[in-house]
Every structure is written in C-alpha cells, then in structure tokens.
Design an enzyme around this catalytic site. Sequence first.
Site, short mmCIF file in Angstrom:
data_model
loop_
_atom_site.label_atom_id
_atom_site.label_comp_id
_atom_site.label_asym_id
_atom_site.label_seq_id
_atom_site.Cartn_x
_atom_site.Cartn_y
_atom_site.Cartn_z
N ASP A 757 -12.49 28.22 24.63
CA ASP A 757 -11.81 28.46 23.42
C ASP A 757 -11.33 27.26 22.78
OD1 ASP A 757 -10.87 29.76 21.11
OD2 ASP A 757 -10.41 31.50 21.94
N HIS A 759 -9.68 27.33 19.64
CA HIS A 759 -8.48 27.37 18.64
C HIS A 759 -7.18 27.34 19.02
CE1 HIS A 759 -12.30 29.45 17.54
NE2 HIS A 759 -12.18 29.22 16.42
N SER A 810 -12.42 35.09 25.52
CA SER A 810 -11.07 34.59 25.85
C SER A 810 -10.02 35.76 26.64
CB SER A 810 -10.36 34.18 24.86
OG SER A 810 -10.73 32.96 24.20
#
Length: 1227
Positions: A757, A759, A810
């Site tokens: 991930d 972000h 995630s």
Amino acid sequence: MSSKVEQLRAQLNERILVLDGGMGTMIQSYRLNEADFRGERFADWPCDLKGNNDLLVLSKPEVIAAIHNAYFEAGADIIETNTFNSTTIAMADYQMESLSAEINFAAAKLARACADEWTARTPEKPRYVAGVLGPTNRTASISPDVNDPAFRNITFDGLVAAYRESTKALVEGGADLILIETVFDTLNAKAAVFAVKTEFEALGVELPIMISGTITDASGRTLSGQTTEAFYNSLRHAEALTFGLNCALGPDELRQYVQELSRIAECYVTAHPNAGLPNAFGEYDLDADTMAKQIREWAQAGFLNIVGGCCGTTPQHIAAMSRAVEGLAPRKLPEIPVACRLSGLEPLNIGEDSLFVNVGERTNVTGSAKFKRLIKEEKYSEALDVARQQVENGAQIIDINMDEGMLDAEAAMVRFLNLIAGEPDIARVPIMIDSSKWDVIEKGLKCIQGKGIVNSISMKEGVDAFIHHAKLLRRYGAAVVVMAFDEQGQADTRARKIEICRRAYKILTEEVGFPPEDIIFDPNIFAVATGIEEHNNYAQDFIGACEDIKRELPHALISGGVSNVSFSFRGNDPVREAIHAVFLYYAIRNGMDMGIVNAGQLAIYDDLPAELRDAVEDVILNRRDDGTERLLELAEKYRGSKTDDTANAQQAEWRSWEVNKRLEYSLVKGITEFIEQDTEEARQQATRPIEVIEGPLMDGMNVVGDLFGEGKMFLPQVVKSARVMKQAVAYLEPFIEASKEQGKTNGKMVIATVKGDVHDIGKNIVGVVLQCNNYEIVDLGVMVPAEKILRTAKEVNADLIGLSGLITPSLDEMVNVAKEMERQGFTIPLLIGGATTSKAHTAVKIEQNYSGPTVYVQNASRTVGVVAALLSDTQRDDFVARTRKEYETVRIQHGRKKPRTPPVTLEAARDNDFAFDWQAYTPPVAHRLGVQEVEASIETLRNYIDWTPFFMTWSLAGKYPRILEDEVVGVEAQRLFKDANDMLDKLSAEKTLNPRGVVGLFPANRVGDDIEIYRDETRTHVINVSHHLRQQTEKTGFANYCLADFVAPKLSGKADYIGAFAVTGGLEEDALADAFEAQHDDYNKIMVKALADRLAEAFAEYLHERVRKVYWGYAPNENLSNEELIRENYQGIRPAPGYPACPEHTEKATIWELLEVEKHTGMKLTESFAMWPGASVSGWYFSHPDSKYYAVAQIQRDQVEDYARRKGMSVTEVERWLAPNLGYDAD
C-alpha cells in the site's frame, strides 16, 4: 377559519399526527414498465415517460390509490398528493407542461376520495389531504453555469406562475392543506409562498400552509447554503401552520436540526426523514422498528407535532411510527421572544437585548464614488470586494443601492445580488435593498433567499400607495424601513417625527397586519454644523425621537443613515468619525437599533481626544450657540490625522514580549519567521539546550494540544505549529548532540503503511498530531513489510505500533502483522487506522490474532486520547478492558448478523440481470480507437478539482464552498484554501509536479459476466478479457447488476466498445514530499500529497469529459459545470477496480496490460495491486445511457468458484482478494 382547519388544529393540540411515507419507494415496488406509464392515452407520446411518477394519477390511478390506502391503513392522518414534480417547470422534462393543471387536479381529487372513504370508516379519526408543491428541478439562487455565477435558469416570476397554476388545481381538486416540501433553495420556496398567497386571494380561500425544508448534508445547511434558523427566518412570513424538515438524511443525522427547529418555531413542527442514508445500491436499509424507536425518542423529547417518512419509507414504517407515538404528548408551542428575525445564509435576530447593528453603507452608488465607478464600468468582481470588506469589517447587514441616472438600476441590482448569492462570505449576512424606485426594490426582492430589509417606503405619495407597497413587502417576506415622510414632506422636528411614525405604525399593524418587530423607522438624520441656525437641533431632535418611538411604538426598531449627520465636514474623515461616534453614543442610549455606516471607519467614543469629543458633543447636543464655530476651528487640527495610528504597533506588539511567550505565540500561530532567532535567545538564557525543548517549546505545544482537543484549533493549524516546532528542534539538535543530551518524551511509536500500500496522507497527519503532543514518532513510510515494522519496533524499543492502509488487501496484511507480533512475543499496543479499516474488522479479524491490546482509531483527532490512555499507568488496564469487552460485543453481533437482504444463487442473479432491448439500441461508435498518452497542465486540472475531500483530508468537515463560511472551521478553511492555491500556483509555474496519463478505447462485447476486448473492428482476435462480479442479494423490483451488463452481448450482433484509463497527479509527488520533510515542514509535505491526490481525481474527471466529448464522442455537445461533473450528471460511468462496482483489485493488471501503463506514464502496481504514485486513478469507461454505479456487496461461494474458474485462479486466492465481499465464512 373553516371547521376542518379548526378540527385539524384541535387534533394537533391533542396528539402527534402521522403523515404518510415515501411515494416513489412504493411506486418502485410495482416494477412498472414504459407501457404502464404511458397507458392508452400517452401510447404515442414523443419521449420516454418511465420515471414520470406524477403522470400515474392519469395513466395508472389505481396504483396511486392503492398506495394512499396502504398509508391510511398504516395509521396516517395526512396523505400527500402525488404531485412532487407536477409543476409546469418539472413537467417540461417530459414535454408535458400543458398537463400540469390536470395532473395536480386529478392527484388531489384521487387523494380526496381516499381520505373521505377512510374518514367515513372512522369518523373519530378524520383524514386530510396535503397538496404537494415540490421544489422543481431549478434553483433561483444558484447559477447552473460555473463560469457565470450571475446567471439563473429560472426566475422568481417564472416560479410564481408555475406554483400558482399548481396551487389552483390542488385547491379545486380538494386539498385541505398546501405542503411546500423538500425545499433545498429557499428562494424557490419564497416564490411558492408568494404564489400560494396570491392564488388564495384570487380564489377567495385560505388553506393552511405546511413548509418542509431539506438539510442536505452534515454541514447542517440547505443546498443553497442556509442554516436551519436562517431558513426558518426567511419563510416565517408565510405564517405556516407547520414548519419542518424532510428528505436527504435519516433520523440519526436529522435529529439535531429537528431539535433546533422545535426550539425556534412558533408554529407546529413536522419531520419526515428518510429511512436512513442510502447504501451503495442507492437503497435505504433502516427497518421500520428501528426507525420507529428513534422517532419515539424524538416525540418523548418534545420535538414533534407531525411525523412521517420520506425516501425509503413504506407503510410498514408508518405503521411502526404510528404505534410509537401513540399516547405521547405533542410538542407545545413555545413562547418565542419578540425580535426582528432576519437572515442571509445565517440568522440575524434583533431583539431588546441586541447590541447596535452596523449596516454597511459602501455598496451604495449614491454614497461611494468608488463603488459607483466599479458598477458603471461593470467591474463587478471588484465591487464584490467592497461588499466583502464591509462584512469583514463588522457589517451585520449590507445596504445596496443602484440609483444613479446613467445606470440601469434594475439590471445592476439583479446582477449584483445574484453575484453575492455565490459569495458565502458576503451572503451570510442579510441584505438591505435600498432604492427610491419601487421597480428596483421588487427586482431585488426576487433575488434574495434570505429575509432582508427594504429601504424604504413612506407616505409621501399618499396612504394608498403606502398600504399597497407594504402588503407586497409582507408577501415577499421582507422587513421594512419606514421614512418619517408624509404628504407634507420630511419630518425635521421631534414632534413631526413621532407624529408620522405613530401614524405609519397604526396603518401597518392594524390595516396591513405587518409585524411590529419588522417595522424599522428612520426618523431622518440631517446634517448639523451647517452654519444655518435652524439645523442646530437636528441631531438632538433625532435622539429625542428615538426615545419617543421606543416609548410609544412597541417592538418597532430605529435606523438611520449616520453619515448624513457629518456631511458638513466631508473631506475631514477624523472629524466625521468623531461626529459619528458621539452621535451614535447618545442615539443608541435612547433606542437606536441600527445604522447605515462605513463599518471600517467607526471610532470608539472613549478613544476620542477629549477636546475633540467635547466640541463634537456641543454640536450634537446643541449645548452652545457657538458650537459650530468652535468645532470648525478645531477641525483643521485633525484634518488628515488618524485616531488609531496604533494599528501597526499592535500588530507587532508580540515581538516585544519575553522570549518564552514569543515562542509560544509563534507555535500557536504557526509563525516560522522568527523561530531560529527566538530559539537562540532562549538557548542563551537556558542552562542546557534541551531545556528549551522541555520548557518553552513544549509549553507552547501543550497549549496547541489543549486548543486542538477543545476544538479551538483545527488540523491545518496544528500541522503549521508542528512545522514551527520541528524547525526549532532542528536548530537545537547540533547543540544537544554536542552536549549528548536526550529530551524526555511521552512515548515512542513506530508507524507504517503496510506492505503493498502506498497511501500515507492519513498516517502522516497522525504522526504530526502525536508529535505535537510530545510523542516520538518513527515513521517507516509506505509499503513496509511486517518484518521491518517489527524489527524496527525492537530496535527503537517502541511503546506502540501503528498500522495504516487504504486499499482492501491491506486488511489482510494487518492481520498478518498481528499474527507476527503474537508469534514474536510482542505485548505492546497495536493501533489500526486507514480508510478501509473499521472497528468491526479490527475486532473480528485482527484482535483475535494478537493477545496484546489492539485498538481501531477512527481519525487523527482521537489518536492522542487513545495513545495517552494506553501508556498511562492509571488508565491503561481499564481502557484495555473496556475495549476488549466492546470488541467482544462487536464479534457477537457480527456472528448473529443476518444479511439485510437474503442471498440468491448465481443462476438466479443472472436471470435477474439488467433487462435491456439491445435490438432497439445502437451503441455509439468510438471515434479514436487505440491507446493514447495524455498530459494536462495543473492550470487545466484545477478547474476540475472537487475540494470537499481535500478539506476532509485535513479533518475539516463541510462541503465546499460552504465550508469557507462555516461558523466553526470557516476561517481556517479559508487559510488552508489560500495555501493550497498558492502551492498550485508554484507547482504550475515551476513545473515541479506534472500530471500524466494514458487512455484507450477498444471494440468489446459481453460474454456472460465478462467483457471480451478485441484488437480491431473485425472482432476476431481477443486481446484481453475484463472479468466482473454480479450482485447476489435478493433485489425485489431491481436488477442484479454486473458491469458487463452495460456492454452489448456478443450474441446480439451489436458492435460495442469499452474504454480504460490510468492517470496520476505526478510521479514527482514523493520526491516533493521528501524535500519538505527534509526541511522539517510537515505542513507542506501533507499539502503537496493532498493536492497531488486532488489533481489525480481532477485528471480522471477531465479525461472522462474528453472521452465523452472527443475520443469516444458520444456527447459532443455536453456543457456541464464543475459541480455537475462532481455530481456525475453525465452519460456513462468510469468504475475503478477495488471500488464497490468492481471490488477485485487484480483487474487493474488487465488495464496495465491493455494500456501499457508503466511504459506510457511510469505508474506501477505493487504486489497488492496498489497504484504508485499514491495519487493515481485507473478504471474503465462505459457509455451506455443506463449505466450506473452500484455495489456488488456480498457474494456467495458459487460465484467465487465461477469467478476463480473464469480468471484461472484458485478459489483460495480469490477468497483472499475478495475477503470483504464474502457472504460466507471462508476459514
């Protein structure tokens, strides 16, 4: 008053009445087709009629009658006519304007028959019919053209004409009441009230009026921007029987606004909320018993007189509500203090205890040369700045006057008022429409949604004209300034002033029925110190008249043009300001409520030089015969001076404070300019450099933390404070290193975005907030594997670990980290956060794999409290015990939870697919087949930015642009918005962030639930297959959708197409953020990431528009505003893998292969199929006119097995990728 109205009022005083529920919801349950809507009469109508629900009173009256009867049987006392869209304006969508009156009449007659039948059955419970006037599909106070904020696609007069026609038909059809409902633009509702009152007068009837508005979102405002109280104030003149709220929100969200309305409304209160908020399918899930329980609590709290339901509610909901409120006492009408209740976007109530109200005078062409020039030169943007400055300087009302010989005053007034409506920082205050021309006044009144003031009317043209104008003002809903002016001329003496005001008051209150609190007398302020003896007592006469009016004319207010009194000293501003200050000091003491002033030039009485104040008082109070001469002599001394030369000194005053206070001030205000200088001074005074951090710097950050916790500072301010702190610490680090000292912190936390991930905006914000509260943060960045997270936690001896993630894969990685922590013997707390995480997932999937404390943290603002509790010797055990008990309850509830709608087999779902006549439809041919690289400048994309999510990133709740004027966060939102635009300017000018993308259009056809994508128009060579999932819950009245449904089936023989795209806000995003981090600048680090994210979304919006208009070209004439683009008011959709309509992330790989995304853009996919950079968007394009967004939601094992077979994956692998969507336990 008719006996039926008296009967209704008696019922309202005895019990809570029940309104019906959703009409559209019930019509949908009949699953009517196009032929049903047409019937025989409209079989050959030239356009589609399906969806024209109101037409059913003519084509299928038995369906509407059955719905009415079902609601009466459920316990409804009042039913609404099926006329929500029956105005000529709304019927234009179906080319049926000419049928408006017939439909309204038929609907009322049909409802009347049903009501009479039920009343005959149970005479002790009479039933009533409310004739519905809907909001129309136009907005009178909002421009539909983002490039022309003054433009309107409907006029007040147009609305009045449409509403009059509907009202006449509803009355003649037998309605007992008129319900103006779902008001999202108050100006539309004011037109409806005007129309209803006018039509009642023409028909010689008087029915009760019901009004119900719509609070559109969590901002607590209508779509046109008004708060609940402002909305009520704007329509109070309707003298409605009931006032209420409906639609948009469910009971949970609507409760606070109904509570507020019940507190302020002098009339009965209604509420008919939705059955909760719509789910991903656009359906409503709140069941009847749960909703009724909430409504019962409202009733017990004393909020309600009438209750019903709106969207999603059914007879079952109404029956449950009817039982829930049975026997409970209705709300008692409160005694509201008498006050002049005005409004812009926000209320302004002027009562006996109110302070003096400043009316800004500079937006007046007769009083401001600058404003006149700007209007004459049509520099309206600069003219708006004049209005804005008045409000910023303290004007609570702004006076607008366009009376100038060389101006088209009507056109100028309309344009300026329409422009103000689009400026929330100005529109928040009420408007005073100032003109000597009645036509200009009326034009202005037709433009303002709030309750304004008209300045002015008088009896100079006789009593008949005075009464006529006053009656119209009452119908428009305005307060009025009445000049002390009659047939004999202006009143100049105290006796004449009260004589005229007394006469006008009697006429207005007794003959017109004007509320006395809405009468504002202007007893004429004339210039003093003119050298003419007869003028010497003018100010004293006005002041005395104020006392007379307050004594003799209850509740009336007093105003005046304050600048008039000092006219003799024009050109000498300091003396004029002194005259105004003294005049107001005495006039206000005698009852003056408001004045037209220059809000930025008001001196304070006590701050005036004594000699000047005394000389002015001599003139104002006419204490000396030589007062004028003495003031003239003294005036030259003050010409050109300023009475407040200390402004700049005050602004810099804090720089003279002792250093510790200066450091605190810099931290709280986010000022970096002097931080190194002050930090060095503090270091020189300290024994050791570490003491500067542990002393004044941490003291300052403690203040920041307290203010943030109390809601007095907001996240952007906190991040700026952290930037100051980091720069101070960075300055001190070499000195601390030299002395080998370490500061004391409250604890140490390792944070990371999990493997796969990319972000990290939310994680970064959490880190900053914790640092501001003296926690040491070790931030490992993004795509961090479990092994690194745990190794680092051991190395730094961390007190806590925090995991973040945005994409659904995630969630599995977080479970993996928890398992590893357990295996390695960790006992420290594990915190979980991120957009896809939830309390339920944490409790069910993560906590059970780790014996240490595991806590889900919803947002950054809650992190500090959670961390403090987990590291507290006194709070930890209790907090952990409570959390574990709470999560155990969550798990039990999850285990018992049954699906809201039962599942169906995959075969049954496919049998209920999207039914469409493909033989009668020709898909649009794509103009540009193949793959193309696309670039767009920041300047182009900023016009497509949806700013609301940007503010959400910074934990500022509210919808753009209204958030900029929010009472709580508005000021900070404005600062943040300016900083964002400044950064966009810099990024654009320096070309340091470069959005890029790729798009492709391909021949395609549906095969089952998949879409075959072909190399060329021969359609013989399949280059890839896009796999999709189908909704698998029972969908009574609706299809079980799959995205493949929106592409022509291969067997149909129709040639169709599909598009794909991938865009990024810029590959440079991470490097820019790292550069800011190196400068200890978290604020700009988060800012650049947030803006890159917005640019990516804007690029997706921009590119989709280009596809519709050019590349695919099926909508070449589309012309939508940015707001319409954000609301997706266009043909076609662009669903993204990983989102509700196609939740499986590995499908991104198909897009990457088709478009060769990495080759064309540099964008990459991680092992979890997250896109890099984080500010990236990818998806599919569908052109079908009926294509729509929906959520696949839960699927069953038969579809998982089928999908695994189609994709060539194992069932276990598919279950892993689709874990959040599984409707069964895969373990």
